[in-house]
Design a protein around this motif. Structure first.
Motif, PDB file in Angstrom:
ATOM      1  N   LEU A 451       0.844  -1.189   0.000  1.00 27.79           N
ATOM      2  CA  LEU A 451       0.000   0.000   0.000  1.00 27.79           C
ATOM      3  C   LEU A 451       0.887   1.249   0.000  1.00 27.79           C
ATOM      4  O   LEU A 451       1.796   1.368   0.826  1.00 27.79           O
ATOM      5  CB  LEU A 451      -0.917   0.024   1.230  1.00 27.79           C
ATOM      6  N   ASN A 452       0.609   2.167  -0.911  1.00 26.58           N
ATOM      7  CA  ASN A 452       1.374   3.407  -0.998  1.00 26.58           C
ATOM      8  C   ASN A 452       1.023   4.290   0.201  1.00 26.58           C
ATOM      9  O   ASN A 452      -0.127   4.721   0.342  1.00 26.58           O
ATOM     10  CB  ASN A 452       1.044   4.128  -2.304  1.00 26.58           C
ATOM     11  N   PRO A 453       1.994   4.586   1.063  1.00 30.15           N
ATOM     12  CA  PRO A 453       1.669   5.355   2.284  1.00 30.15           C
ATOM     13  C   PRO A 453       1.226   6.785   2.003  1.00 30.15           C
ATOM     14  O   PRO A 453       0.646   7.427   2.869  1.00 30.15           O
ATOM     15  CB  PRO A 453       2.985   5.324   3.069  1.00 30.15           C
ATOM     16  N   ARG A 454       1.496   7.296   0.792  1.00 33.03           N
ATOM     17  CA  ARG A 454       1.143   8.675   0.469  1.00 33.03           C
ATOM     18  C   ARG A 454      -0.230   8.807  -0.178  1.00 33.03           C
ATOM     19  O   ARG A 454      -0.691   9.918  -0.423  1.00 33.03           O
ATOM     20  CB  ARG A 454       2.200   9.285  -0.461  1.00 33.03           C
ATOM     21  N   ASP A 495     -10.908   8.424   2.953  1.00 33.25           N
ATOM     22  CA  ASP A 495      -9.973   9.556   2.957  1.00 33.25           C
ATOM     23  C   ASP A 495      -8.793   9.341   3.898  1.00 33.25           C
ATOM     24  O   ASP A 495      -7.956  10.246   4.062  1.00 33.25           O
ATOM     25  CB  ASP A 495     -10.714  10.835   3.330  1.00 33.25           C
ATOM     26  N   ARG A 496      -8.706   8.177   4.499  1.00 32.09           N
ATOM     27  CA  ARG A 496      -7.558   7.895   5.372  1.00 32.09           C
ATOM     28  C   ARG A 496      -6.382   7.365   4.557  1.00 32.09           C
ATOM     29  O   ARG A 496      -6.542   6.856   3.459  1.00 32.09           O
ATOM     30  CB  ARG A 496      -7.935   6.875   6.442  1.00 32.09           C
ATOM     31  N   ARG A 497      -5.193   7.482   5.139  1.00 33.24           N
ATOM     32  CA  ARG A 497      -3.983   6.920   4.538  1.00 33.24           C
ATOM     33  C   ARG A 497      -3.563   5.696   5.348  1.00 33.24           C
ATOM     34  O   ARG A 497      -3.964   5.540   6.513  1.00 33.24           O
ATOM     35  CB  ARG A 497      -2.874   7.966   4.494  1.00 33.24           C
ATOM     36  N   PRO A 498      -2.743   4.808   4.750  1.00 38.95           N
ATOM     37  CA  PRO A 498      -2.360   3.577   5.466  1.00 38.95           C
ATOM     38  C   PRO A 498      -1.797   3.805   6.859  1.00 38.95           C
ATOM     39  O   PRO A 498      -2.035   3.004   7.762  1.00 38.95           O
ATOM     40  CB  PRO A 498      -1.324   2.968   4.520  1.00 38.95           C
ATOM     41  N   GLY A 499      -1.050   4.900   7.047  1.00 38.66           N
ATOM     42  CA  GLY A 499      -0.467   5.163   8.363  1.00 38.66           C
ATOM     43  C   GLY A 499      -1.494   5.436   9.441  1.00 38.66           C
ATOM     44  O   GLY A 499      -1.163   5.391  10.630  1.00 38.66           O
ATOM     45  N   GLN A 500      -2.727   5.726   9.040  1.00 39.07           N
ATOM     46  CA  GLN A 500      -3.796   5.989  10.012  1.00 39.07           C
ATOM     47  C   GLN A 500      -4.634   4.749  10.299  1.00 39.07           C
ATOM     48  O   GLN A 500      -5.650   4.845  10.980  1.00 39.07           O
ATOM     49  CB  GLN A 500      -4.700   7.108   9.483  1.00 39.07           C
ATOM     50  N   LEU A 501      -4.218   3.601   9.777  1.00 39.56           N
ATOM     51  CA  LEU A 501      -4.972   2.362   9.946  1.00 39.56           C
ATOM     52  C   LEU A 501      -4.198   1.390  10.817  1.00 39.56           C
ATOM     53  O   LEU A 501      -2.965   1.412  10.865  1.00 39.56           O
ATOM     54  CB  LEU A 501      -5.235   1.710   8.582  1.00 39.56           C
ATOM     55  N   LYS A 506      -5.322  -2.268   7.446  1.00 39.37           N
ATOM     56  CA  LYS A 506      -4.520  -2.170   6.223  1.00 39.37           C
ATOM     57  C   LYS A 506      -4.654  -3.439   5.385  1.00 39.37           C
ATOM     58  O   LYS A 506      -4.734  -3.375   4.148  1.00 39.37           O
ATOM     59  CB  LYS A 506      -3.050  -1.906   6.580  1.00 39.37           C
ATOM     60  N   GLN A 507      -4.667  -4.599   6.046  1.00 43.91           N
ATOM     61  CA  GLN A 507      -4.781  -5.840   5.286  1.00 43.91           C
ATOM     62  C   GLN A 507      -6.141  -5.934   4.603  1.00 43.91           C
ATOM     63  O   GLN A 507      -6.259  -6.427   3.480  1.00 43.91           O
ATOM     64  CB  GLN A 507      -4.562  -7.042   6.213  1.00 43.91           C
TER      65      GLN A 507
END
Length: 675
Positions: A451-454, A495-501, A506-507
């Motif tokens: 997953l692209n963190p950006r 609207d969240r990014r992977p770092g917020q999960l 994320k999986q």
């Protein structure tokens, strides 16, 4: 508790500031006490705050989180009041952490030996010349084969399970007084997991070490923990002795978690909990679990239940703990979709061999026998439409390697791959046509690497929808929201990014992205290892539903043999990149014939403190396959002599497509378990 707690968390509230400026709590008034020599398990669904609580015990919070109130006392002082220099001395030394994702603990550009040496220099008082011996000893403790060779490798040259064992060795390097373990065995095979857990239990006793063990796996909790604390939506709903909580829990949520666990002796889908936890900041009037509880009354909707301590020592946040025993803990999920007879072919592998070594120009002219054995060799498999094939085996057995070859990420050195319509499958993904790319999708073991963190979740899910179906605008966003609902996430995640999960969230996004392409073949590489048991049950139901509606074909790799049992039509057992047993799931699990298959099944953990896995007393894994003979010969408890050392075992056909590769006659393999 007779001794003062080493870790003493009191009334901890942690949250983040929402778009409106209001503080949204993710932990609500958590109390946690752990004494020296004691192990406590923290369980609950993804997003319940387990990892946040474990990291807070180190005086650390992820970016965006803030401590609202409460104290985190370690060895008599508040961790959030200590200076950075004090924290640096404690973290990694007195207080060790094993993270859920080994990629967060290992530096990809440094060899393993250098990373272990760094940990030893920072947190041990050993003389410089003793570091190498200590590093080898640590890798031996975590059952890594050929430790001297492992020290020379980079992290990407190890399997996911091997990386996780290196992370465990690094955490143990400082001989900590307390160890925080955040899902440390999710990437480990069953035999290695059982040995590692025994090692941790022995170290805890020998060093009088405190352990806080965060896990979705209640079998792991049953094996290593003295007490269990169950979190739901950021608050403690149940706490008590491990035996009482796992045998007869006093809270409906805990009983629901136990019902979500697949069982080794039952080929049926477990039952997932209805609904999902509330989002941070949602209305918390009354009992937070009431919307999902079978016992909820109007009383539960309006009043927040207090903590009540029962006779068995369970402290439960429930108005009706005495009625909890009425809730059935057995799984009764959706009927399992079976592969139809005479289904058309979806994919075939014929004589596939895969190598990681890249020989130089001169090596190409050397005789084949002088080259090291192939990492994966002589793989011949056929998959039909609507079938689920489970690939099982220890870390490094070649399961993920086979998936990468099917996906076109790792071209085979020998053999062919053919689609069901007879079309040769191009070995390299960059050379495949768009229709071939859409038909075969892969879900990777580690979502952080895929997953692209950006990018936002909406952008991540939107890529295949735009590429394969031309969706855009509102239609694309609506379809992305539907995909999130299928994996039990809501549109508010777009609207969240992977770092917020969380790891499990994320999986689930990675799974939704694969399904966005409506593939015919889905390659699943440990896709449930980061999921809590309830979400895992829901994902298994989802896979089962897709299989029934679209005749999707799945190749399912997992270390969790109970998950493979619940979902698979057939099971293939791999050891050192060689097939050793294959057949219908009922035959392989009900009457395992190969000695290695028996070793695997005997090591499976159950969510029962009285269950003891049966392990080989002398057991050591190997780094690479032998040049000749049976690949399992060095560990086999029933080895019959020189024949196993020199000759490749033949295939023996049993019944209904069940085949075993072994020198021992079938009638002898069917005798009582030799291990």
């Amino acid at each position: 508790m007779a001794n003062p707690p080493l870790i003493d968390i009191r009334g901890l509230c942690v949250g983040f500031r929402g778009r409106s400026g209001a503080m949204l709590p993710v932990l609500h008034g958590i109390d946690l006490q752990v004494c020296r020599g004691e192990s406590i398990g923290i369980v609950g669904e993804s997003g319940s705050g387990k990892s946040t609580l474990a990291l807070a015990a180190m005086g650390y919070l992820k970016h965006g989180l803030q401590k609202i109130s409460g104290e985190v006392i370690y060895d008599g002082a508040d961790m959030f009041a200590r200076s950075p220099s004090e924290l640096a001395k404690i973290r990694g030394g007195q207080l060790g952490l094993i993270p859920q994702n080994s990629g967060q603990a290992l530096t990809p550009t440094m060899r393993i030996g250098r990373q272990l040496d760094e940990a030893l220099r920072l947190h041990c008082s050993l003389p410089e010349g003793a570091h190498s011996d200590r590093a080898i000893d640590l890798l031996t403790q975590v059952r890594l084969p050929d430790p001297a060779a492992i020290l020379r490798r980079y992290p990407h040259e190890l399997s996911g399970g091997q990386q996780q064992r290196v992370a465990i060795a690094m955490a143990l390097a400082g001989e900590p007084d307390a160890l925080l373990l955040d899902e440390p065995t999710t990437g480990l095979d069953v035999t290695t997991q059982a040995h590692i857990l025994d090692l941790l239990r022995e170290l805890a006793r020998a060093r009088n070490m405190a352990m806080v063990y965060v896990s979705h796996d209640l079998g792991v909790i049953a094996r290593v923990c003295d007490r269990v604390q169950v979190l739901y939506a950021g608050e403690t709903v149940l706490e008590g002795p491990v035996r009482a909580v796992l045998k007869s829990p006093d809270h409906p949520y805990a009983r629901g978690l136990l019902a979500s666990i697949p069982r080794l002796g039952d080929r049926s889908l477990p039952r997932a909990l209805d609904g999902r936890p509330p989002a941070p900041g949602a209305d918390r009037t009354g009992c937070v679990f009431a919307p999902r509880c079978a016992l909820a009354t109007d009383h539960c909707q309006t009043l927040h239940p207090p903590i009540i301590t029962g006779e068995a020592g369970q402290a439960t946040r429930c108005f009706y703990p005495e009625q909890t025993s009425e809730i059935d803990m057995t799984g009764s999920g959706a009927p399992l979709s079976c592969c139809a007879e005479n289904s058309p072919l979806a994919l075939s592998l014929n004589g596939v061999a895969i190598r990681y070594d890249r020989p130089g120009a001169l090596a190409r002219f050397m005789p084949a026998r002088s080259r090291p054995p192939a990492t994966v060799d002589d793989i011949t498999l056929s998959l039909t439409l609507g079938e689920t094939l489970g690939l099982v085996g220890e870390s490094g057995s070649g399961k993920s390697t086979i998936l990468k070859t099917i996906a076109g990420l790792l071209p085979p050195a020998e053999g062919t791959l053919t689609l069901g319509d007879g079309t040769a499958l191009t070995p390299r993904v960059e050379q495949r046509r768009p229709d071939q790319l859409r038909r075969i999708q892969m879900v990777f073991q580690n979502p952080d690497e895929s997953l692209n963190p950006r990018q936002s979740v909406a952008n991540i899910l939107g890529q295949p929808l735009r590429l394969y179906f031309g969706l855009k605008g509102r239609e694309l966003r609506a379809r992305a929201a539907e995909l999130l609902e299928t994996v039990r996430l809501g549109a508010h995640y777009l609207d969240r990014r992977p770092g917020q999960l969380s790891g499990g969230e994320k999986q689930r996004v990675a799974i939704a992205r694969a399904f966005a392409a409506t593939p015919e073949i889905v390659l699943c590489d440990e896709i449930t290892s980061a999921l809590d048991v309830s979400v895992q049950a829901a994902v298994l139901e989802l896979l089962n539903d897709l299989k029934a509606r679209h005749q999707s074909t799945f190749v399912f790799v997992s270390h969790d043999l109970t998950v493979v049992r619940a979902l698979s039509d057939r099971v293939a057992v791999l050891y050192q990149g060689r097939l050793c047993e294959i057949g219908p799931a009922a035959a392989v699990y009900g009457a395992p014939s190969h000695p290695y298959t028996k070793v695997l099944l005997n090591a499976v953990l159950e969510p029962d403190p009285d269950h003891v896995p049966h392990l080989l007393t002398e057991d050591a894994t190997e780094l690479s396959p032998p040049a000749c003979g049976c690949p399992f010969k060095h560990r086999c408890p029933v080895k019959i002599g020189r024949l196993c050392d020199t000759d490749t075992p033949p295939w023996q056909e049993a019944t209904d497509g069940h085949a075993i590769r072994c020198h021992i006659p079938l009638q002898d393999l069917s005798k009582p378990d030799p291990v």
